[in-house]
Design a protein around this motif. Structure first.
Motif, PDB file in Angstrom:
ATOM      1  N   SER A 162      11.378  -8.477  -4.116  1.00  0.00           N
ATOM      2  CA  SER A 162      10.485  -7.445  -3.557  1.00  0.00           C
ATOM      3  C   SER A 162      10.758  -7.219  -2.074  1.00  0.00           C
ATOM      4  CB  SER A 162       9.020  -7.792  -3.806  1.00  0.00           C
ATOM      5  OG  SER A 162       8.693  -9.028  -3.220  1.00  0.00           O
ATOM      6  N   GLU A 163      11.096  -8.273  -1.321  1.00  0.00           N
ATOM      7  CA  GLU A 163      11.445  -8.107   0.090  1.00  0.00           C
ATOM      8  C   GLU A 163      12.734  -7.294   0.245  1.00  0.00           C
ATOM      9  OE1 GLU A 163       9.761 -12.012   2.403  1.00  0.00           O
ATOM     10  OE2 GLU A 163      11.399 -12.320   0.964  1.00  0.00           O
ATOM     11  N   CYS A 164      13.722  -7.556  -0.611  1.00  0.00           N
ATOM     12  CA  CYS A 164      14.978  -6.798  -0.579  1.00  0.00           C
ATOM     13  C   CYS A 164      14.723  -5.321  -0.845  1.00  0.00           C
ATOM     14  CB  CYS A 164      15.968  -7.344  -1.611  1.00  0.00           C
ATOM     15  SG  CYS A 164      16.633  -8.960  -1.215  1.00  0.00           S
ATOM     16  N   THR A 170      22.571  -8.783  -4.534  1.00  0.00           N
ATOM     17  CA  THR A 170      21.971  -9.667  -3.545  1.00  0.00           C
ATOM     18  C   THR A 170      22.857 -10.827  -3.135  1.00  0.00           C
ATOM     19  OG1 THR A 170      20.937 -11.003  -5.266  1.00  0.00           O
ATOM     20  CG2 THR A 170      19.646  -9.169  -4.367  1.00  0.00           C
ATOM     21  N   ALA A 194      11.894  -3.638  -0.505  1.00  0.00           N
ATOM     22  CA  ALA A 194      11.110  -3.055   0.586  1.00  0.00           C
ATOM     23  C   ALA A 194      11.998  -2.757   1.796  1.00  0.00           C
ATOM     24  CB  ALA A 194       9.971  -4.001   0.980  1.00  0.00           C
ATOM     25  N   TYR A 195      12.852  -3.700   2.167  1.00  0.00           N
ATOM     26  CA  TYR A 195      13.723  -3.511   3.325  1.00  0.00           C
ATOM     27  C   TYR A 195      14.712  -2.373   3.091  1.00  0.00           C
ATOM     28  CZ  TYR A 195      17.164  -4.486   6.946  1.00  0.00           C
ATOM     29  OH  TYR A 195      18.021  -4.369   8.010  1.00  0.00           O
ATOM     30  N   LEU A 196      15.394  -2.393   1.950  1.00  0.00           N
ATOM     31  CA  LEU A 196      16.396  -1.370   1.675  1.00  0.00           C
ATOM     32  C   LEU A 196      15.787   0.024   1.567  1.00  0.00           C
ATOM     33  CD1 LEU A 196      18.598  -3.360  -0.831  1.00  0.00           C
ATOM     34  CD2 LEU A 196      19.191  -2.702   1.505  1.00  0.00           C
ATOM     35  N   SER A 197      14.579   0.097   1.040  1.00  0.00           N
ATOM     36  CA  SER A 197      13.956   1.408   0.871  1.00  0.00           C
ATOM     37  C   SER A 197      13.567   2.046   2.210  1.00  0.00           C
ATOM     38  CB  SER A 197      12.733   1.309  -0.042  1.00  0.00           C
ATOM     39  OG  SER A 197      11.722   0.530   0.560  1.00  0.00           O
ATOM     40  N   GLU A 198      13.592   1.263   3.293  1.00  0.00           N
ATOM     41  CA  GLU A 198      13.362   1.829   4.621  1.00  0.00           C
ATOM     42  C   GLU A 198      14.556   2.670   5.081  1.00  0.00           C
ATOM     43  OE1 GLU A 198      12.217  -1.007   7.589  1.00  0.00           O
ATOM     44  OE2 GLU A 198      10.830  -2.026   6.235  1.00  0.00           O
ATOM     45  N   TYR A 199      15.732   2.402   4.524  1.00  0.00           N
ATOM     46  CA  TYR A 199      16.967   3.047   4.973  1.00  0.00           C
ATOM     47  C   TYR A 199      17.614   3.953   3.930  1.00  0.00           C
ATOM     48  CZ  TYR A 199      16.413  -0.470   8.539  1.00  0.00           C
ATOM     49  OH  TYR A 199      15.900  -1.235   9.539  1.00  0.00           O
ATOM     50  N   TRP A 243      15.657 -13.997   0.656  1.00  0.00           N
ATOM     51  CA  TRP A 243      14.572 -13.020   0.608  1.00  0.00           C
ATOM     52  C   TRP A 243      14.265 -12.738  -0.848  1.00  0.00           C
ATOM     53  CZ3 TRP A 243      18.980 -11.974   3.666  1.00  0.00           C
ATOM     54  CH2 TRP A 243      18.790 -12.188   5.023  1.00  0.00           C
TER      55      TRP A 243
END
Length: 63
Positions: free
Chosen positions: A12-14, A32, A16-21, A9
């Motif tokens: 930027s994908e990392c 990473t 975006a995903y982590l910032s959801e949690y 990933w």
């Protein structure tokens, strides 16, 4: 730093995903993993990291 092409990933994908949690803040570090071809970390290994202007870290793997 690993290039996006070496990761499953993109950076930027990392983020975006982590910032959801988790709320991310300036200075946070996201580890990473390693690109293909790097061996596993084993007991007795020492890993070093450094961020210019911030400092260094050393982690020793113990069993």
């Amino acid at each position: 730093m690993a290039q996006d092409a070496e990761l499953l990933w993109s950076v930027s994908e990392c983020v975006a995903y982590l910032s959801e949690y988790e709320a991310l803040a300036p200075g946070d570090i996201i580890m990473t993993g390693t690109p293909e071809g790097v061996n596993a970390v084993v007991v007795g290994d020492t890993m070093h990291g450094e961020i210019q202007g911030l400092g260094t870290i050393e982690v020793r793997v113990q069993g």
